[in-house]
Design a protein around this motif. Structure first.
Motif, PDB file in Angstrom:
ATOM      1  N   GLU A 271       0.823  -1.204   0.000  1.00  0.00           N
ATOM      2  CA  GLU A 271       0.000   0.000   0.000  1.00  0.00           C
ATOM      3  C   GLU A 271       0.863   1.262   0.000  1.00  0.00           C
ATOM      4  OE1 GLU A 271      -2.650  -0.624   3.292  1.00  0.00           O
ATOM      5  OE2 GLU A 271      -3.979  -1.904   2.112  1.00  0.00           O
ATOM      6  N   SER A 272       1.982   1.231   0.695  1.00  0.00           N
ATOM      7  CA  SER A 272       2.909   2.370   0.690  1.00  0.00           C
ATOM      8  C   SER A 272       3.482   2.596  -0.703  1.00  0.00           C
ATOM      9  CB  SER A 272       4.039   2.149   1.686  1.00  0.00           C
ATOM     10  OG  SER A 272       3.549   2.164   2.997  1.00  0.00           O
ATOM     11  N   ALA A 273       3.791   1.512  -1.395  1.00  0.00           N
ATOM     12  CA  ALA A 273       4.325   1.627  -2.748  1.00  0.00           C
ATOM     13  C   ALA A 273       3.282   2.214  -3.703  1.00  0.00           C
ATOM     14  CB  ALA A 273       4.794   0.267  -3.255  1.00  0.00           C
ATOM     15  N   VAL A 274       2.031   1.815  -3.533  1.00  0.00           N
ATOM     16  CA  VAL A 274       0.958   2.360  -4.370  1.00  0.00           C
ATOM     17  C   VAL A 274       0.787   3.853  -4.093  1.00  0.00           C
ATOM     18  CG1 VAL A 274      -1.523   2.307  -4.832  1.00  0.00           C
ATOM     19  CG2 VAL A 274      -0.243   0.170  -4.663  1.00  0.00           C
ATOM     20  N   GLN A 275       0.816   4.222  -2.825  1.00  0.00           N
ATOM     21  CA  GLN A 275       0.694   5.642  -2.481  1.00  0.00           C
ATOM     22  C   GLN A 275       1.839   6.448  -3.089  1.00  0.00           C
ATOM     23  OE1 GLN A 275       0.457   5.558   1.789  1.00  0.00           O
ATOM     24  NE2 GLN A 275      -1.714   5.054   1.785  1.00  0.00           N
ATOM     25  N   LYS A 276       3.054   5.915  -3.029  1.00  0.00           N
ATOM     26  CA  LYS A 276       4.220   6.595  -3.611  1.00  0.00           C
ATOM     27  C   LYS A 276       4.041   6.727  -5.123  1.00  0.00           C
ATOM     28  CE  LYS A 276       8.809   7.688  -3.508  1.00  0.00           C
ATOM     29  NZ  LYS A 276       8.865   8.930  -4.231  1.00  0.00           N
ATOM     30  N   LEU A 277       3.556   5.672  -5.757  1.00  0.00           N
ATOM     31  CA  LEU A 277       3.315   5.717  -7.199  1.00  0.00           C
ATOM     32  C   LEU A 277       2.331   6.826  -7.545  1.00  0.00           C
ATOM     33  CD1 LEU A 277       3.479   4.473 -10.095  1.00  0.00           C
ATOM     34  CD2 LEU A 277       1.525   3.060  -9.416  1.00  0.00           C
ATOM     35  N   LEU A 278       1.262   6.941  -6.767  1.00  0.00           N
ATOM     36  CA  LEU A 278       0.259   7.964  -7.043  1.00  0.00           C
ATOM     37  C   LEU A 278       0.784   9.373  -6.797  1.00  0.00           C
ATOM     38  CD1 LEU A 278      -2.900   6.174  -5.625  1.00  0.00           C
ATOM     39  CD2 LEU A 278      -2.249   6.453  -8.024  1.00  0.00           C
ATOM     40  N   ILE A 279       1.730   9.503  -5.888  1.00  0.00           N
ATOM     41  CA  ILE A 279       2.353  10.803  -5.657  1.00  0.00           C
ATOM     42  C   ILE A 279       3.266  11.168  -6.819  1.00  0.00           C
ATOM     43  CG2 ILE A 279       4.083  11.995  -4.228  1.00  0.00           C
ATOM     44  CD1 ILE A 279       2.856  10.428  -1.813  1.00  0.00           C
ATOM     45  N   ASP A 280       3.984  10.183  -7.349  1.00  0.00           N
ATOM     46  CA  ASP A 280       5.020  10.431  -8.356  1.00  0.00           C
ATOM     47  C   ASP A 280       4.562  10.356  -9.807  1.00  0.00           C
ATOM     48  OD1 ASP A 280       6.748  10.672  -6.232  1.00  0.00           O
ATOM     49  OD2 ASP A 280       7.655   8.683  -6.476  1.00  0.00           O
ATOM     50  N   ASP A 281       3.448   9.688 -10.075  1.00  0.00           N
ATOM     51  CA  ASP A 281       3.066   9.395 -11.464  1.00  0.00           C
ATOM     52  C   ASP A 281       1.679   9.972 -11.780  1.00  0.00           C
ATOM     53  OD1 ASP A 281       2.321   8.241 -13.919  1.00  0.00           O
ATOM     54  OD2 ASP A 281       3.333   6.358 -13.472  1.00  0.00           O
ATOM     55  N   ALA A 282       1.668  11.072 -12.514  1.00  0.00           N
ATOM     56  CA  ALA A 282       0.404  11.742 -12.851  1.00  0.00           C
ATOM     57  C   ALA A 282      -0.505  10.849 -13.686  1.00  0.00           C
ATOM     58  CB  ALA A 282       0.684  13.046 -13.588  1.00  0.00           C
ATOM     59  N   ALA A 283       0.070  10.028 -14.556  1.00  0.00           N
ATOM     60  CA  ALA A 283      -0.750   9.139 -15.382  1.00  0.00           C
ATOM     61  C   ALA A 283      -1.463   8.106 -14.516  1.00  0.00           C
ATOM     62  CB  ALA A 283       0.112   8.450 -16.437  1.00  0.00           C
ATOM     63  N   ALA A 284      -0.793   7.630 -13.479  1.00  0.00           N
ATOM     64  CA  ALA A 284      -1.421   6.668 -12.572  1.00  0.00           C
ATOM     65  C   ALA A 284      -2.587   7.322 -11.832  1.00  0.00           C
ATOM     66  CB  ALA A 284      -0.395   6.121 -11.586  1.00  0.00           C
ATOM     67  N   VAL A 285      -2.392   8.551 -11.398  1.00  0.00           N
ATOM     68  CA  VAL A 285      -3.470   9.279 -10.713  1.00  0.00           C
ATOM     69  C   VAL A 285      -4.654   9.474 -11.656  1.00  0.00           C
ATOM     70  CG1 VAL A 285      -4.131  11.465  -9.653  1.00  0.00           C
ATOM     71  CG2 VAL A 285      -1.932  10.435  -9.101  1.00  0.00           C
ATOM     72  N   THR A 286      -4.378   9.842 -12.884  1.00  0.00           N
ATOM     73  CA  THR A 286      -5.441  10.040 -13.868  1.00  0.00           C
ATOM     74  C   THR A 286      -6.229   8.756 -14.079  1.00  0.00           C
ATOM     75  OG1 THR A 286      -4.192  11.781 -14.962  1.00  0.00           O
ATOM     76  CG2 THR A 286      -5.922  10.711 -16.259  1.00  0.00           C
ATOM     77  N   PHE A 287      -5.510   7.628 -14.181  1.00  0.00           N
ATOM     78  CA  PHE A 287      -6.184   6.342 -14.363  1.00  0.00           C
ATOM     79  C   PHE A 287      -7.078   6.022 -13.162  1.00  0.00           C
ATOM     80  CE2 PHE A 287      -6.264   1.796 -13.370  1.00  0.00           C
ATOM     81  CZ  PHE A 287      -7.063   1.369 -14.421  1.00  0.00           C
ATOM     82  N   VAL A 288      -6.537   6.158 -11.956  1.00  0.00           N
ATOM     83  CA  VAL A 288      -7.313   5.843 -10.758  1.00  0.00           C
ATOM     84  C   VAL A 288      -8.532   6.752 -10.656  1.00  0.00           C
ATOM     85  CG1 VAL A 288      -7.286   5.816  -8.239  1.00  0.00           C
ATOM     86  CG2 VAL A 288      -5.371   4.843  -9.513  1.00  0.00           C
ATOM     87  N   ARG A 289      -8.348   8.020 -10.933  1.00  0.00           N
ATOM     88  CA  ARG A 289      -9.491   8.949 -10.886  1.00  0.00           C
ATOM     89  C   ARG A 289     -10.560   8.548 -11.893  1.00  0.00           C
ATOM     90  NH1 ARG A 289      -6.434  14.807 -10.193  1.00  0.00           N
ATOM     91  NH2 ARG A 289      -6.145  14.630  -7.936  1.00  0.00           N
ATOM     92  N   SER A 290     -10.152   8.031 -13.038  1.00  0.00           N
ATOM     93  CA  SER A 290     -11.127   7.633 -14.064  1.00  0.00           C
ATOM     94  C   SER A 290     -12.022   6.495 -13.574  1.00  0.00           C
ATOM     95  CB  SER A 290     -10.418   7.230 -15.355  1.00  0.00           C
ATOM     96  OG  SER A 290      -9.821   5.947 -15.237  1.00  0.00           O
ATOM     97  N   LEU A 291     -11.540   5.718 -12.623  1.00  0.00           N
ATOM     98  CA  LEU A 291     -12.327   4.613 -12.083  1.00  0.00           C
ATOM     99  C   LEU A 291     -13.470   5.113 -11.199  1.00  0.00           C
ATOM    100  CD1 LEU A 291      -9.449   2.176 -11.063  1.00  0.00           C
ATOM    101  CD2 LEU A 291     -10.862   2.094 -13.133  1.00  0.00           C
ATOM    102  N   PHE A 292     -13.377   6.367 -10.730  1.00  0.00           N
ATOM    103  CA  PHE A 292     -14.363   6.918  -9.817  1.00  0.00           C
ATOM    104  C   PHE A 292     -15.251   7.977 -10.451  1.00  0.00           C
ATOM    105  CE2 PHE A 292     -10.988   5.254  -7.139  1.00  0.00           C
ATOM    106  CZ  PHE A 292     -11.709   4.528  -6.216  1.00  0.00           C
ATOM    107  N   GLY A 293     -15.195   8.111 -11.762  1.00  0.00           N
ATOM    108  CA  GLY A 293     -16.037   9.101 -12.423  1.00  0.00           C
ATOM    109  C   GLY A 293     -15.714  10.499 -11.933  1.00  0.00           C
ATOM    110  N   THR A 294     -16.733  11.231 -11.519  1.00  0.00           N
ATOM    111  CA  THR A 294     -16.531  12.618 -11.074  1.00  0.00           C
ATOM    112  C   THR A 294     -16.380  12.726  -9.555  1.00  0.00           C
ATOM    113  OG1 THR A 294     -18.899  13.038 -10.868  1.00  0.00           O
ATOM    114  CG2 THR A 294     -17.882  13.502 -13.020  1.00  0.00           C
TER     115      THR A 294
END
Length: 95
Positions: free
Chosen positions: A64-87
């Protein structure tokens, strides 16, 4: 129900299980990871610890720490995760 009349409900468990199994098999065959994660969340199961171990992490917390770090460092990963939650993320920010 308001009238207090008898109400009978019948659920065909075998058919429901067969339909869900077909849905699962279809997602697996299509290699549709997104559908699997959305339909079958692993957060509440021991599966996440097993997955973390198979990915080489010491435990679920390290994963879970690695996933959190990925989301902090990788804008594309954040965009993908946000897309899973709609608006939802936008709704939270605007609240």
């Amino acid at each position: 129900m308001r009238a207090g009349l008898p109400f009978n409900l019948s659920i065909d468990i075998a058919a429901a299980v067969a339909m869900e199994r077909a849905r699962l098999d279809t997602a697996v065959a299509a290699n549709d990871l997104e559908a699997l994660i959305v339909r079958y969340p692993v957060r509440e199961t021991p599966a996440l610890s097993e997955i973390a171990g198979h990915l080489g992490f010491q435990d679920r917390d390290q994963y879970e720490s690695a996933v959190q770090k990925l989301l902090i460092d990788d804008a594309a990963a954040v965009t993908f995760v946000r897309s899973l939650f709609g608006t939802l993320w936008q709704d939270i920010l605007s609240a």
